[in-house]
Write a protein that holds these residues in place. Structure first.
Motif, PDB file in Angstrom:
ATOM      1  N   VAL A 163      32.730  41.997  41.012  1.00 39.80           N
ATOM      2  CA  VAL A 163      33.237  43.097  41.970  1.00 39.80           C
ATOM      3  C   VAL A 163      32.491  44.422  41.815  1.00 39.80           C
ATOM      4  O   VAL A 163      32.348  45.085  42.617  1.00 39.80           O
ATOM      5  CB  VAL A 163      34.561  43.567  41.718  1.00 39.80           C
ATOM      6  CG1 VAL A 163      35.380  42.485  42.217  1.00 39.80           C
ATOM      7  CG2 VAL A 163      35.057  43.937  40.614  1.00 39.80           C
TER       8      VAL A 163
ATOM      9  N   PHE B  47      31.219  44.135  36.165  1.00 42.87           N
ATOM     10  CA  PHE B  47      32.616  44.107  36.249  1.00 42.87           C
ATOM     11  C   PHE B  47      33.282  43.087  37.163  1.00 42.87           C
ATOM     12  O   PHE B  47      33.064  42.978  38.080  1.00 42.87           O
ATOM     13  CB  PHE B  47      32.742  45.683  36.922  1.00 42.87           C
ATOM     14  CG  PHE B  47      34.105  46.371  36.789  1.00 42.87           C
ATOM     15  CD1 PHE B  47      34.500  46.670  35.552  1.00 42.87           C
ATOM     16  CD2 PHE B  47      34.885  46.349  37.612  1.00 42.87           C
ATOM     17  CE1 PHE B  47      35.675  47.397  35.318  1.00 42.87           C
ATOM     18  CE2 PHE B  47      36.198  47.112  37.597  1.00 42.87           C
ATOM     19  CZ  PHE B  47      36.579  47.485  36.441  1.00 42.87           C
ATOM     20  N   TYR B  48      34.264  42.294  36.140  1.00 38.99           N
ATOM     21  CA  TYR B  48      34.946  41.222  36.969  1.00 38.99           C
ATOM     22  C   TYR B  48      36.498  41.727  37.101  1.00 38.99           C
ATOM     23  O   TYR B  48      37.075  42.258  36.295  1.00 38.99           O
ATOM     24  CB  TYR B  48      34.895  40.188  35.910  1.00 38.99           C
ATOM     25  CG  TYR B  48      33.273  39.702  35.878  1.00 38.99           C
ATOM     26  CD1 TYR B  48      33.094  38.515  36.805  1.00 38.99           C
ATOM     27  CD2 TYR B  48      32.563  39.946  34.590  1.00 38.99           C
ATOM     28  CE1 TYR B  48      31.843  38.148  36.648  1.00 38.99           C
ATOM     29  CE2 TYR B  48      31.261  39.553  34.871  1.00 38.99           C
ATOM     30  CZ  TYR B  48      30.831  38.532  35.687  1.00 38.99           C
ATOM     31  OH  TYR B  48      29.450  37.704  35.511  1.00 38.99           O
ATOM     32  N   GLU B  49      36.962  41.312  38.218  1.00 38.10           N
ATOM     33  CA  GLU B  49      38.273  41.125  38.667  1.00 38.10           C
ATOM     34  C   GLU B  49      38.630  39.680  38.841  1.00 38.10           C
ATOM     35  O   GLU B  49      38.147  39.185  39.861  1.00 38.10           O
ATOM     36  CB  GLU B  49      38.618  41.994  39.643  1.00 38.10           C
ATOM     37  CG  GLU B  49      39.074  43.348  39.337  1.00 38.10           C
ATOM     38  CD  GLU B  49      39.266  44.258  40.396  1.00 38.10           C
ATOM     39  OE1 GLU B  49      39.469  43.912  41.477  1.00 38.10           O
ATOM     40  OE2 GLU B  49      39.005  45.894  40.089  1.00 38.10           O
ATOM     41  N   ASN B  50      39.705  38.968  38.174  1.00 45.65           N
ATOM     42  CA  ASN B  50      40.004  37.814  38.579  1.00 45.65           C
ATOM     43  C   ASN B  50      38.929  36.895  38.664  1.00 45.65           C
ATOM     44  O   ASN B  50      38.679  36.005  39.500  1.00 45.65           O
ATOM     45  CB  ASN B  50      40.906  37.774  39.763  1.00 45.65           C
ATOM     46  CG  ASN B  50      42.125  38.647  39.714  1.00 45.65           C
ATOM     47  OD1 ASN B  50      42.903  38.648  38.722  1.00 45.65           O
ATOM     48  ND2 ASN B  50      42.494  38.894  40.730  1.00 45.65           N
ATOM     49  N   ASP B  51      38.172  37.231  37.423  1.00 46.32           N
ATOM     50  CA  ASP B  51      36.973  36.106  37.467  1.00 46.32           C
ATOM     51  C   ASP B  51      35.869  36.238  38.551  1.00 46.32           C
ATOM     52  O   ASP B  51      35.011  35.531  38.848  1.00 46.32           O
ATOM     53  CB  ASP B  51      37.208  34.542  37.438  1.00 46.32           C
ATOM     54  CG  ASP B  51      37.948  34.184  35.978  1.00 46.32           C
ATOM     55  OD1 ASP B  51      37.664  35.029  34.885  1.00 46.32           O
ATOM     56  OD2 ASP B  51      38.756  33.395  36.059  1.00 46.32           O
ATOM     57  N   GLN B  52      35.966  37.337  39.462  1.00 45.57           N
ATOM     58  CA  GLN B  52      34.960  37.622  40.516  1.00 45.57           C
ATOM     59  C   GLN B  52      34.370  38.844  40.116  1.00 45.57           C
ATOM     60  O   GLN B  52      34.858  39.785  39.884  1.00 45.57           O
ATOM     61  CB  GLN B  52      35.783  37.718  41.761  1.00 45.57           C
ATOM     62  CG  GLN B  52      35.944  36.371  42.407  1.00 45.57           C
ATOM     63  CD  GLN B  52      35.914  36.717  43.916  1.00 45.57           C
ATOM     64  OE1 GLN B  52      36.849  37.377  44.374  1.00 45.57           O
ATOM     65  NE2 GLN B  52      35.175  36.088  44.829  1.00 45.57           N
TER      66      GLN B  52
END
Ligand SMILES: Cc1cc2nc3c(=O)[nH]c(=O)nc-3n(C[C@H](O)[C@H](O)[C@H](O)COP(=O)(O)O)c2cc1C
Length: 97
Positions: free
Chosen positions: A53, A46-51
């Motif tokens: 998380v 699960f990614y948020e802004n390519d990070q």
């Protein structure tokens, strides 16, 4: 809870494959009371802004055929009889189904 019948190779592959995408694997889990159950575990990073998380898992009922096939393969690994057999993408990665 992790069941000792599932070989470490399965989880090694799972964490490796999760870097590349989603995968679904047939897993045997242990309950607190010692019982067990099988599931078809669809896991995704699960990614948020390519990070990265976190991870998500969609848990489905495994079919008797899937359970039998997974059980046989896990047994080979536990017995050290897997030879050149490798668990890869717990069978599938990013495969529509
Ligand atoms: C989203 C997600 C769901 C997971 N579901 C299970 C599960 O149902 N059963 C299980 O034994 N491990 C599951 N795992 C893997 C465990 O985190 C762990 O790697 C595994 O149980 C092996 O334990 P060990 O690292 O202590 O050897 C899951 C991992 C993720 C990211």
């Amino acid at each position: 809870m992790r069941h000792p019948d599932v070989p470490a190779e399965f989880f090694e592959d799972m964490w490796k494959s999760l870097k590349a995408g989603t995968l679904d694997g047939v897993v045997k889990n242990r309950c607190k009371n010692g019982d067990y159950y099988w599931l078809l575990n669809n896991v995704a990073p699960f990614y948020e802004n390519d990070q990265l998380v976190g991870y998500m898992s969609v848990r489905l009922k495994a079919s008797p055929e899937q359970i039998e096939a997974a059980n046989d393969v896990y047994q080979l690994f536990r017995d050290g009889k897997a030879g050149n057999l490798k668990i890869q993408d717990a069978k599938s990665s990013n495969r529509p189904y």
